[in-house]
Design an enzyme around this catalytic site. Structure first.
Site, mmCIF file in Angstrom:
data_model
loop_
_atom_site.group_PDB
_atom_site.id
_atom_site.type_symbol
_atom_site.label_atom_id
_atom_site.label_comp_id
_atom_site.label_asym_id
_atom_site.label_seq_id
_atom_site.Cartn_x
_atom_site.Cartn_y
_atom_site.Cartn_z
ATOM 1 N N ARG A 270 0.817 -1.230 0.000
ATOM 2 C CA ARG A 270 0.000 0.000 0.000
ATOM 3 C C ARG A 270 0.843 1.269 0.000
ATOM 4 O O ARG A 270 0.407 2.334 0.424
ATOM 5 C CB ARG A 270 -0.969 0.031 1.173
ATOM 6 C CG ARG A 270 -1.998 -1.073 1.107
ATOM 7 C CD ARG A 270 -3.216 -0.762 1.949
ATOM 8 N NE ARG A 270 -4.119 -1.888 1.860
ATOM 9 C CZ ARG A 270 -3.986 -2.988 2.581
ATOM 10 N NH1 ARG A 270 -3.004 -3.085 3.466
ATOM 11 N NH2 ARG A 270 -4.826 -3.974 2.437
ATOM 12 N N LYS B 26 3.492 11.624 -12.321
ATOM 13 C CA LYS B 26 2.690 10.587 -12.996
ATOM 14 C C LYS B 26 3.515 9.326 -13.127
ATOM 15 O O LYS B 26 4.637 9.367 -13.650
ATOM 16 C CB LYS B 26 2.325 11.041 -14.408
ATOM 17 C CG LYS B 26 1.145 11.942 -14.513
ATOM 18 C CD LYS B 26 0.786 12.013 -16.001
ATOM 19 C CE LYS B 26 -0.180 13.085 -16.321
ATOM 20 N NZ LYS B 26 -0.382 13.172 -17.783
ATOM 21 N N GLU C 191 -3.977 17.611 -14.161
ATOM 22 C CA GLU C 191 -4.311 17.734 -15.578
ATOM 23 C C GLU C 191 -5.772 18.087 -15.827
ATOM 24 O O GLU C 191 -6.478 17.412 -16.574
ATOM 25 C CB GLU C 191 -3.927 16.443 -16.322
ATOM 26 C CG GLU C 191 -3.747 16.689 -17.818
ATOM 27 C CD GLU C 191 -3.042 15.554 -18.531
ATOM 28 O OE1 GLU C 191 -2.189 14.899 -17.914
ATOM 29 O OE2 GLU C 191 -3.342 15.350 -19.701
ATOM 30 N N ARG D 16 -2.072 21.755 -17.594
ATOM 31 C CA ARG D 16 -1.141 20.638 -17.803
ATOM 32 C C ARG D 16 -1.280 20.060 -19.216
ATOM 33 O O ARG D 16 -0.357 19.441 -19.735
ATOM 34 C CB ARG D 16 -1.355 19.553 -16.730
ATOM 35 C CG ARG D 16 -0.181 18.582 -16.677
ATOM 36 C CD ARG D 16 -0.147 17.746 -15.409
ATOM 37 N NE ARG D 16 0.917 16.762 -15.531
ATOM 38 C CZ ARG D 16 1.460 16.104 -14.527
ATOM 39 N NH1 ARG D 16 1.052 16.312 -13.297
ATOM 40 N NH2 ARG D 16 2.409 15.236 -14.733
ATOM 41 N N HIS E 192 1.632 16.177 -29.175
ATOM 42 C CA HIS E 192 1.488 14.764 -28.804
ATOM 43 C C HIS E 192 0.259 14.085 -29.413
ATOM 44 O O HIS E 192 0.242 12.875 -29.544
ATOM 45 C CB HIS E 192 1.480 14.604 -27.280
ATOM 46 C CG HIS E 192 2.861 14.683 -26.688
ATOM 47 N ND1 HIS E 192 3.660 15.786 -26.846
ATOM 48 C CD2 HIS E 192 3.599 13.790 -25.987
ATOM 49 C CE1 HIS E 192 4.820 15.577 -26.242
ATOM 50 N NE2 HIS E 192 4.814 14.368 -25.718
ATOM 51 N N HIS F 251 1.333 10.778 -30.993
ATOM 52 C CA HIS F 251 0.837 9.437 -30.638
ATOM 53 C C HIS F 251 0.243 8.728 -31.846
ATOM 54 O O HIS F 251 0.407 7.519 -32.021
ATOM 55 C CB HIS F 251 -0.210 9.526 -29.524
ATOM 56 C CG HIS F 251 0.384 9.899 -28.201
ATOM 57 N ND1 HIS F 251 -0.268 10.682 -27.275
ATOM 58 C CD2 HIS F 251 1.588 9.615 -27.652
ATOM 59 C CE1 HIS F 251 0.505 10.852 -26.213
ATOM 60 N NE2 HIS F 251 1.636 10.216 -26.423
HETATM 61 N N1 LIG Z 1 5.500 9.928 -16.248
HETATM 62 C C1 LIG Z 1 5.499 10.884 -17.146
HETATM 63 O O1 LIG Z 1 5.061 12.002 -16.907
HETATM 64 C C2 LIG Z 1 6.087 10.591 -18.500
HETATM 65 C C3 LIG Z 1 6.350 11.638 -19.391
HETATM 66 C C4 LIG Z 1 6.949 11.329 -20.599
HETATM 67 C C5 LIG Z 1 7.268 10.015 -20.919
HETATM 68 N N2 LIG Z 1 6.989 9.025 -20.022
HETATM 69 C C6 LIG Z 1 7.339 7.623 -20.303
HETATM 70 O O2 LIG Z 1 8.756 7.532 -20.405
HETATM 71 C C7 LIG Z 1 9.064 6.356 -21.158
HETATM 72 C C8 LIG Z 1 10.212 6.646 -22.086
HETATM 73 O O3 LIG Z 1 11.331 7.024 -21.331
HETATM 74 P P1 LIG Z 1 12.799 6.976 -21.975
HETATM 75 O O4 LIG Z 1 12.774 7.649 -23.281
HETATM 76 O O5 LIG Z 1 13.728 7.429 -20.943
HETATM 77 O O6 LIG Z 1 12.962 5.424 -22.310
HETATM 78 P P2 LIG Z 1 13.735 4.239 -21.571
HETATM 79 O O7 LIG Z 1 13.508 4.274 -20.127
HETATM 80 O O8 LIG Z 1 13.355 3.009 -22.321
HETATM 81 O O9 LIG Z 1 15.264 4.576 -21.856
HETATM 82 C C9 LIG Z 1 15.736 4.574 -23.174
HETATM 83 C C10 LIG Z 1 16.920 3.654 -23.361
HETATM 84 O O10 LIG Z 1 18.074 4.330 -22.909
HETATM 85 C C11 LIG Z 1 18.783 3.523 -21.979
HETATM 86 N N3 LIG Z 1 19.402 4.457 -21.040
HETATM 87 C C12 LIG Z 1 18.766 5.332 -20.229
HETATM 88 N N4 LIG Z 1 19.657 6.093 -19.597
HETATM 89 C C13 LIG Z 1 20.882 5.698 -19.998
HETATM 90 C C14 LIG Z 1 22.202 6.122 -19.703
HETATM 91 N N5 LIG Z 1 22.455 7.156 -18.895
HETATM 92 N N6 LIG Z 1 23.222 5.448 -20.269
HETATM 93 C C15 LIG Z 1 22.987 4.416 -21.126
HETATM 94 N N7 LIG Z 1 21.773 3.997 -21.469
HETATM 95 C C16 LIG Z 1 20.716 4.636 -20.907
HETATM 96 C C17 LIG Z 1 17.767 2.585 -21.391
HETATM 97 O O11 LIG Z 1 18.373 1.398 -20.942
HETATM 98 C C18 LIG Z 1 16.857 2.337 -22.593
HETATM 99 O O12 LIG Z 1 17.391 1.337 -23.411
HETATM 100 C C19 LIG Z 1 7.784 5.961 -21.876
HETATM 101 O O13 LIG Z 1 7.269 4.794 -21.293
HETATM 102 C C20 LIG Z 1 6.837 7.120 -21.619
HETATM 103 O O14 LIG Z 1 5.485 6.722 -21.537
HETATM 104 C C21 LIG Z 1 6.410 9.298 -18.825
#
Ligand SMILES: NC(=O)c1ccc[n+]([C@@H]2O[C@H](COP(=O)([O-])OP(=O)(O)OC[C@H]3O[C@@H](n4cnc5c(N)ncnc54)[C@H](O)[C@@H]3O)[C@@H](O)[C@H]2O)c1
Length: 339
Positions: A114, A136, A222, A226, A233, A237
């Site tokens: 929890r 988020k 949001e 927001r 996007h 998307h």
């Molecule tokens: N929560 C939110 O508000 C929010 C906002 C935008 C995106 N997102 C989410 O974020 C995700 C995408 O995040 P992302 O683009 O970071 O993808 P990811 O977490 O898959 O990272 C991208 C790649 O880079 C590698 N990597 C990351 N940092 C590294 C480093 N310092 N050195 C070497 N390799 C590294 C990872 O292993 C992975 O292969 C999606 O799922 C998306 O929905 C969430």
């Protein structure tokens, strides 16, 4: 630089990695950390983390890298592993990774027993400027992305831009699209810098975080402002779906922003110069190439039901730099009513 959001801080500093131990002690009195990370990062940073976090006993939970890990299956695996490792309610989870790790680990933290506290240590550019800010967290379902989740704030967000040195170029570009979005909707000086430089400095990273932080503070759940963060996007998307996610999110958003600007110009909302300037910038930084993707090929993906088709969408247009506008009931000419 320390930025305050509600009851926690975002700390951004070069080489903060070597001060992680101290920073974590400021928000946590326990002696054990449960570090959730992905296999890419584990390979590169396992030893470095053990050295840097020398005051703590570390338990690693390693997930496969990539979006597929934001799933029910991996969620269950991570929770089970934490329980088998005897996590207790007052013990801390650390999300060390990109947005995938941050979203999944934050959701795990909000739900296991929890709720246990957690810390975000974003390692990708996208995670530093976007996903680790705003609370988020969540996972995907076969029916779509981010369909299960929570608003769950971390105890602190620790950002060391030097971690980007190991980030692959494609992933850097992916994050750059969100930095450009932040520049368009909230801080033109980021764009001025990017017109002349390819690599960001800590200053632009901080400025991008500031844009998101200010918007999230005004509208944490949001309801209104927001939505500005969704600029580019809606079609981004749609483009991702059209290519079955074989295109990077940031690249899709870059094309999505140009479609939104072009639509704005056609409707007399956006100045033509703004579209031309952003197009030149995105071409220069190789986020898009010509011929550009065009709206009519993606418009059929942006309404999920007949009601949306007839009522129109909420859509973010730009009237000028730093002036996003939410328009309601937006209908697109090329809307495919048979979809
Ligand atoms: N929560 C939110 O508000 C929010 C906002 C935008 C995106 N997102 C989410 O974020 C995700 C995408 O995040 P992302 O683009 O970071 O993808 P990811 O977490 O898959 O990272 C991208 C790649 O880079 C590698 N990597 C990351 N940092 C590294 C480093 N310092 N050195 C070497 N390799 C590294 C990872 O292993 C992975 O292969 C999606 O799922 C998306 O929905 C969430």
């Amino acid at each position: 630089m320390n930025l305050k959001v509600d009851n926690y801080e975002i700390i951004i500093k070069e080489n903060l990695f070597f001060d992680f131990d101290n920073q974590i002690k400021k928000v946590y009195t326990g002696d054990k950390l449960f570090i959730v990370t992905d296999d890419n990062l584990f390979k590169v940073y396992e030893e470095k983390l053990k050295n840097a976090l020398h005051s703590f006993k570390l338990e690693f939970v390693v997930i496969p890298s990539g979006e597929n890990s934001k799933s029910m299956k991996i969620y269950e695996k991570v929770v089970s592993e934490l329980i088998r490792k005897h996590i207790r309610r007052n013990q801390m989870i650390v999300a060390f990774g990109g947005g995938v790790v941050g979203d999944l680990a934050g959701f795990v933290a909000g739900t296991v027993l929890r709720g246990v506290p957690f810390i975000q240590i974003p390692t990708s550019l996208l995670a530093m400027v976007d996903s680790s800010i705003g609370g988020k967290v969540g996972i995907d379902l076969p029916e779509g992305k981010n369909l299960v989740g929570l608003f769950n704030n971390p105890k602190v967000v620790l950002i060391d831009p030097n971690l980007l040195q190991t980030l692959p170029v494609d992933e850097y570009r992916n994050g750059l699209a969100e930095v450009i979005k932040a520049g368009i909707i909230g801080d033109y000086s980021i764009l001025e810098y990017l017109k002349k430089h390819d690599k960001l400095t800590i200053n632009e990273i901080i400025k991008s975080i500031e844009v998101k932080r200010k918007i999230v503070l005004k509208d944490p759940f949001e309801k209104n402002e927001r939505m500005y963060l969704n600029f580019g996007h809606t079609f981004g998307h749609a483009i991702e779906r059209h290519f079955d996610y074989a295109i990077k999110h940031g690249i899709a958003v870059a094309y999505g922003m140009l479609i939104a600007l072009d639509e704005g110009v056609k409707r007399g909302i956006t100045k033509k110069e703004l579209y031309e300037e952003i197009k030149a910038l995105l071409l220069r930084l190789k986020l898009v190439k010509e011929p550009l993707l065009v709206m009519k090929d993606f418009v059929s993906y942006i309404a999920s039901d007949k009601k949306q088709l007839s009522d129109g969408l909420r859509f973010v247009f730009m009237s000028d730099y730093e002036k996003p506008e939410i328009h309601k009931g937006v209908i697109f000419d090329a809307w495919n009513y048979t979809k």
